[in-house]
Design a protein around this motif. Structure first.
Motif, PDB file in Angstrom:
ATOM      1  N   SER A   1     -47.508  -2.486  24.157  1.00  0.00           N
ATOM      2  CA  SER A   1     -48.842  -2.447  24.759  1.00  0.00           C
ATOM      3  C   SER A   1     -49.802  -1.630  23.889  1.00  0.00           C
ATOM      4  CB  SER A   1     -48.765  -1.853  26.164  1.00  0.00           C
ATOM      5  OG  SER A   1     -50.020  -1.876  26.802  1.00  0.00           O
ATOM      6  N   PHE A   2     -49.342  -0.484  23.399  1.00  0.00           N
ATOM      7  CA  PHE A   2     -50.196   0.375  22.574  1.00  0.00           C
ATOM      8  C   PHE A   2     -50.533  -0.282  21.240  1.00  0.00           C
ATOM      9  CE2 PHE A   2     -50.745   3.793  19.410  1.00  0.00           C
ATOM     10  CZ  PHE A   2     -51.869   4.400  19.950  1.00  0.00           C
TER      11      PHE A   2
ATOM     12  N   ALA B   1     -44.147  -0.017  26.532  1.00  0.00           N
ATOM     13  CA  ALA B   1     -45.328   0.807  26.264  1.00  0.00           C
ATOM     14  C   ALA B   1     -45.728   0.735  24.793  1.00  0.00           C
ATOM     15  CB  ALA B   1     -45.054   2.261  26.659  1.00  0.00           C
TER      16      ALA B   1
ATOM     17  N   SER C   1     -44.046   1.289  17.632  1.00  0.00           N
ATOM     18  CA  SER C   1     -45.335   0.588  17.687  1.00  0.00           C
ATOM     19  C   SER C   1     -45.980   0.362  16.319  1.00  0.00           C
ATOM     20  CB  SER C   1     -46.305   1.315  18.627  1.00  0.00           C
ATOM     21  OG  SER C   1     -46.529   2.629  18.218  1.00  0.00           O
TER      22      SER C   1
ATOM     23  N   MET D   1     -41.616   5.272  20.954  1.00  0.00           N
ATOM     24  CA  MET D   1     -43.012   4.924  20.714  1.00  0.00           C
ATOM     25  C   MET D   1     -43.288   4.737  19.230  1.00  0.00           C
ATOM     26  SD  MET D   1     -45.227   4.129  22.869  1.00  0.00           S
ATOM     27  CE  MET D   1     -46.662   4.354  21.816  1.00  0.00           C
TER      28      MET D   1
ATOM     29  N   PHE E   1     -54.549  -3.067  28.057  1.00  0.00           N
ATOM     30  CA  PHE E   1     -53.403  -2.729  27.215  1.00  0.00           C
ATOM     31  C   PHE E   1     -53.356  -1.246  26.841  1.00  0.00           C
ATOM     32  CE2 PHE E   1     -53.511  -7.334  26.408  1.00  0.00           C
ATOM     33  CZ  PHE E   1     -52.164  -7.630  26.550  1.00  0.00           C
ATOM     34  N   GLY E   2     -54.511  -0.654  26.524  1.00  0.00           N
ATOM     35  CA  GLY E   2     -54.503   0.703  25.993  1.00  0.00           C
ATOM     36  C   GLY E   2     -54.602   1.798  27.020  1.00  0.00           C
TER      37      GLY E   2
ATOM     38  N   TYR F   1     -50.352   0.765  29.183  1.00  0.00           N
ATOM     39  CA  TYR F   1     -49.646   1.680  28.291  1.00  0.00           C
ATOM     40  C   TYR F   1     -49.272   2.982  28.983  1.00  0.00           C
ATOM     41  CZ  TYR F   1     -49.242   5.377  24.792  1.00  0.00           C
ATOM     42  OH  TYR F   1     -48.830   6.474  24.089  1.00  0.00           O
ATOM     43  N   ASN F   2     -50.234   3.630  29.583  1.00  0.00           N
ATOM     44  CA  ASN F   2     -49.959   4.945  30.163  1.00  0.00           C
ATOM     45  C   ASN F   2     -49.137   4.873  31.443  1.00  0.00           C
ATOM     46  OD1 ASN F   2     -51.573   7.089  28.515  1.00  0.00           O
ATOM     47  ND2 ASN F   2     -52.877   5.289  28.633  1.00  0.00           N
TER      48      ASN F   2
ATOM     49  N   TYR G   1     -53.224  -2.800  21.825  1.00  0.00           N
ATOM     50  CA  TYR G   1     -54.515  -2.112  21.964  1.00  0.00           C
ATOM     51  C   TYR G   1     -55.079  -1.727  20.601  1.00  0.00           C
ATOM     52  CZ  TYR G   1     -57.647   1.871  22.828  1.00  0.00           C
ATOM     53  OH  TYR G   1     -58.711   2.739  22.823  1.00  0.00           O
TER      54      TYR G   1
END
Length: 308
Positions: A180-181, A177, A124, A121, A96-97, A101-102, A184
């Motif tokens: 996902s972040f 993203a 998040s 972003m 995830f991180g 994410y990236n 993480y």
């Protein structure tokens, strides 16, 4: 003299001061990570036309692993049994991180601006706060108010001064993203205490590069490589060393000190930082409406990052 009044002992006073110091350090580290990551959105956007997303992310983690190896290799070797024992957890956090994410961020950079990337972003922290609440953490009225103010400022910023949205494909990649972040960041609270921060960091970087290796090979075959110019090399070094090695270490440490929800409030500053860098480096202009939204975000961050 009131004999019934309780006077805090030196140890209690020391503990209270220590907690304040740890909280202040946590906020500072979260701010460092946020500012550094803001620059990575600009670098990602700058590489979008020349470096395929998967290749950019693969080399990002190779560079990051090389950057932290001199500092983390000894600890990682000493804790190799612990790393093997907690490999499932570490692999999930990496997925995830690091990997997802990236890759999503670099994919988004193909079709949206650096400013939009930073603004989206900022969604998040909302997810981080939800995860924290589900985990039993009390957020406090002031922190919730700060989060809502900052979130409202972000919504206005994305909507160009109104609550209206016209998303591109890149914007949707960025929402994925952000999710996902946040996942993480929530997973970091479950990191085994005995696993050292540097060992964990190096392991996630190496695992991230290994997870991306098959996709990297496919990208090379289908899209070919990319020219390594001074500009491209500089941006890869930035995202590899600063945005990965330095920022991830700072963020992971911040969460261990103040928790994901509180660190997430500081993360709301990212759109402000990205907009400023986008203006300076890419010529992406910021108007009066955006400045007003940024003021709301700053106010929300000030309220949300304060101690309850």
């Amino acid at each position: 003299m009131d004999r019934n009044r309780t006077v805090p002992s030196a140890a209690q006073q020391s503990t209270g001061t220590g907690k304040k110091g740890a909280a202040g350090l946590g906020v500072l580290l979260a701010l460092v990570a946020t500012v550094v990551w803001s620059g990575s959105f600009v670098a990602t956007r700058g590489m979008a036309e020349t470096v395929p997303p998967v290749q950019a992310v693969f080399w990002r983690w190779v560079i990051a692993a090389l950057a932290v190896t001199p500092f983390a290799a000894r600890q990682a070797w000493q804790q190799r049994a612990l790393i093997r024992r907690h490999l499932r957890y570490t692999a999930l956090a990496t997925l995830f991180g690091v990997t997802l994410y990236n890759t999503l961020v670099h994919q988004a950079g193909l079709t949206t601006s650096a400013s939009n990337m930073g603004m989206i972003m900022a969604a998040s922290p909302v997810v981080m706060a939800l995860y924290a609440r589900l985990g039993g953490e009390r957020l406090g009225a002031r922190r919730v108010l700060g989060m809502l103010l900052a979130a409202f400022g972000v919504l206005l910023l994305v909507g160009d001064g109104s609550i209206g949205f016209d998303f591109t494909a890149g914007d949707l990649w960025m929402f994925a993203a952000a999710l996902s972040f946040a996942t993480y960041s929530a997973l970091l609270k479950r990191k085994p205490a005995e696993l050292g921060g540097l060992a964990f960091l190096l392991t996630t970087f190496v695992l991230g590069a290994l997870m991306l290796a098959p996709a990297y090979a496919v990208s090379l075959t289908v899209q070919g490589g990319f020219p390594l110019t001074p500009a491209t090399g500089g941006m890869l070094l930035y995202v590899g060393v600063m945005s990965s090695a330095v920022a991830f270490f700072a963020w992971n440490k911040a969460i261990s000190l103040i928790g994901a929800a509180r660190a997430g409030v500081v993360y709301y500053l990212q759109p402000v930082c990205v907009a400023g860098l986008g203006l300076l480096l890419l010529g992406e202009r910021t108007g009066p409406a955006q400045l007003l939204c940024m003021a709301l975000i700053l106010l929300g961050v000030g309220l949300g990052s304060a101690r309850r």
